[in-house]
Design an enzyme around this catalytic site. Structure first.
Site, PDB file in Angstrom:
ATOM      1  N   TRP A  42       0.843  -1.199   0.000  1.00  0.00           N
ATOM      2  CA  TRP A  42       0.000   0.000   0.000  1.00  0.00           C
ATOM      3  C   TRP A  42       0.871   1.238   0.000  1.00  0.00           C
ATOM      4  O   TRP A  42       2.077   1.176   0.273  1.00  0.00           O
ATOM      5  CB  TRP A  42      -1.003   0.007   1.165  1.00  0.00           C
ATOM      6  CG  TRP A  42      -0.475  -0.259   2.565  1.00  0.00           C
ATOM      7  CD1 TRP A  42       0.751  -0.723   2.909  1.00  0.00           C
ATOM      8  CD2 TRP A  42      -1.216  -0.084   3.785  1.00  0.00           C
ATOM      9  NE1 TRP A  42       0.838  -0.869   4.279  1.00  0.00           N
ATOM     10  CE2 TRP A  42      -0.353  -0.479   4.842  1.00  0.00           C
ATOM     11  CE3 TRP A  42      -2.497   0.350   4.106  1.00  0.00           C
ATOM     12  CZ2 TRP A  42      -0.744  -0.433   6.186  1.00  0.00           C
ATOM     13  CZ3 TRP A  42      -2.866   0.389   5.442  1.00  0.00           C
ATOM     14  CH2 TRP A  42      -1.999   0.005   6.452  1.00  0.00           C
ATOM     15  N   ASN A  43       0.282   2.353  -0.438  1.00  0.00           N
ATOM     16  CA  ASN A  43       1.024   3.607  -0.591  1.00  0.00           C
ATOM     17  C   ASN A  43       0.219   4.730   0.048  1.00  0.00           C
ATOM     18  O   ASN A  43      -0.969   4.584   0.322  1.00  0.00           O
ATOM     19  CB  ASN A  43       1.205   3.944  -2.078  1.00  0.00           C
ATOM     20  CG  ASN A  43       1.769   2.788  -2.884  1.00  0.00           C
ATOM     21  OD1 ASN A  43       2.810   2.238  -2.532  1.00  0.00           O
ATOM     22  ND2 ASN A  43       1.068   2.396  -3.937  1.00  0.00           N
ATOM     23  N   HIS A  58      -7.020  19.374  -7.711  1.00  0.00           N
ATOM     24  CA  HIS A  58      -7.237  19.707  -9.125  1.00  0.00           C
ATOM     25  C   HIS A  58      -6.123  19.089  -9.966  1.00  0.00           C
ATOM     26  O   HIS A  58      -5.290  19.791 -10.551  1.00  0.00           O
ATOM     27  CB  HIS A  58      -7.314  21.235  -9.292  1.00  0.00           C
ATOM     28  CG  HIS A  58      -8.480  21.819  -8.563  1.00  0.00           C
ATOM     29  ND1 HIS A  58      -9.646  22.176  -9.184  1.00  0.00           N
ATOM     30  CD2 HIS A  58      -8.684  22.030  -7.238  1.00  0.00           C
ATOM     31  CE1 HIS A  58     -10.518  22.618  -8.281  1.00  0.00           C
ATOM     32  NE2 HIS A  58      -9.957  22.524  -7.082  1.00  0.00           N
ATOM     33  N   HIS A  97     -14.623  26.238  -5.433  1.00  0.00           N
ATOM     34  CA  HIS A  97     -13.269  26.384  -5.985  1.00  0.00           C
ATOM     35  C   HIS A  97     -13.012  27.851  -6.362  1.00  0.00           C
ATOM     36  O   HIS A  97     -11.881  28.336  -6.267  1.00  0.00           O
ATOM     37  CB  HIS A  97     -13.122  25.468  -7.190  1.00  0.00           C
ATOM     38  CG  HIS A  97     -11.854  25.607  -7.979  1.00  0.00           C
ATOM     39  ND1 HIS A  97     -10.624  25.800  -7.411  1.00  0.00           N
ATOM     40  CD2 HIS A  97     -11.637  25.563  -9.329  1.00  0.00           C
ATOM     41  CE1 HIS A  97      -9.708  25.885  -8.366  1.00  0.00           C
ATOM     42  NE2 HIS A  97     -10.291  25.750  -9.536  1.00  0.00           N
TER      43      HIS A  97
HETATM   44  O1  23J Z   1      -9.540  24.494 -11.721  1.00  0.00           O
HETATM   45  C1  23J Z   1      -8.452  24.333 -12.254  1.00  0.00           C
HETATM   46  O2  23J Z   1      -7.840  23.261 -12.204  1.00  0.00           O
HETATM   47  C2  23J Z   1      -7.911  25.487 -12.964  1.00  0.00           C
HETATM   48  O3  23J Z   1      -7.982  25.486 -14.160  1.00  0.00           O
HETATM   49  C3  23J Z   1      -7.386  26.646 -12.161  1.00  0.00           C
HETATM   50  C4  23J Z   1      -7.057  26.473 -10.824  1.00  0.00           C
HETATM   51  C5  23J Z   1      -6.587  27.566 -10.099  1.00  0.00           C
HETATM   52  C6  23J Z   1      -6.453  28.818 -10.685  1.00  0.00           C
HETATM   53  C7  23J Z   1      -6.773  28.996 -12.013  1.00  0.00           C
HETATM   54  C8  23J Z   1      -7.239  27.910 -12.747  1.00  0.00           C
HETATM   55  S1  23J Z   1      -7.630  28.168 -14.416  1.00  0.00           S
HETATM   56 MN    MN Z   2      -9.880  22.410 -11.392  1.00  0.00          MN
END
Ligand code: 23J
Ligand code: MN
Length: 262
Positions: A65-66, A73, A83
């Site tokens: 396991w790891n 993201h 987000h």
């Molecule tokens: O949500 C993402 O993975 C993504 O594209 C993103 C993340 C953080 C800041 C800008 C962007 S553009």
């Molecule tokens: Mn994203």
């Protein structure tokens, strides 16, 4: 057909093979490309790191396991409304609070791969979406819209996938008006094959990063780094994309799948 019969038909189709399950997910590991934001924008997400706990050895004689270092993201992943600052105050805006019914829905696949092949900075416009609807039917409320660009074929190389030069990244995406149009149509969210749901030029749009700014403000979702949209029909596929139930999560890697017909 009532729901019980519909599910029976789905079960029969899966067992017979008439319904195909297509994997829309990129391999996830230390080689997975991650988004790179210019330093003036802020910090960046780290790459995936895999740490061995045991491998049938003195640390665990019969098991392997790891543990992972993994950004929310990373790779084929789901963007939750929180987000983005514009979505942070929405109800049910985190990966652990989004209603599960949002993770299974019809998919509209808009193919602009020919245009992207000749112009990596291609932007999908409202007129282009309307043209697609005139050919394939209206985009229904409660469905996803996925932009096929064949960009996933680049994700074996950071440089090719991120496709950046001294002026920034060159990758396709939507105009702000296109995102507003899809929101008004009632879509669940917007999915792409590139590293993020916005175009490489989105930092200079109004508002900046409209696929994040506007879609999450409207409490809708994003899917990035999807693969194999070229195996899906324009209409008729069902998308399954459930983020990990990360408490207060802003997003999560997903195993994105599509149910489609042969
Ligand atoms: O949500 C993402 O993975 C993504 O594209 C993103 C993340 C953080 C800041 C800008 C962007 S553009
Ligand atoms: Mn994203």
């Amino acid at each position: 057909m009532d729901a019980k019969a519909s599910l029976g038909g789905l079960a029969a189709g899966l067992l017979s093979g008439d319904i195909e399950v297509v994997d829309l997910t990129a391999p996830l590991g230390p080689e997975t490309p991650v988004i790179y934001l210019p330093p003036q924008f802020g910090k960046n997400t780290p790459r995936v790191k895999v740490h061995t706990i045991s491998h049938y050895d003195q640390d665990g004689p019969f098991w392997a396991w790891n543990w992972l270092e993994l950004g929310e993201h990373t790779g084929t992943h789901f963007d939750a409304p929180c987000h983005w600052i514009t979505g942070k105050d929405n109800p049910d805006s985190t990966t652990d609070t989004i209603p599960p019914g949002r993770f299974v829905a019809p998919a509209n696949v808009i193919d602009r791969s020919p245009e992207v092949r000749s112009n990596p900075d291609y932007l999908l416009t409202v007129d282009s979406i309307r043209q697609w609807e005139s050919e394939h039917g209206a985009i229904e409320a409660g469905s996803w819209v996925l932009m096929r660009t064949d960009w996933y074929k680049r994700n074996g190389s950071d440089a090719e996938f991120l496709n950046a030069d001294e002026n920034g990244p060159h990758s396709p995406g939507p105009t702000a008006d296109a995102i507003s149009y899809l929101i008004d149509k009632g879509v669940i969210g917007w999915g792409v094959e590139t590293v993020g749901t916005d175009a490489g030029s989105a930092g200079g749009m109004d508002p900046p990063f409209p696929a994040h700014n506007l879609m999450h403000k409207a409490n809708r979702y994003g899917l990035a780094s999807l693969c194999q949209l070229d195996r899906l029909p324009p209409k008729g596929a069902i998308l399954i994309a459930a983020p990990l139930k990360i408490v207060n999560g802003t997003g999560s890697p997903v195993r994105a799948l599509a149910l489609t017909f042969r």
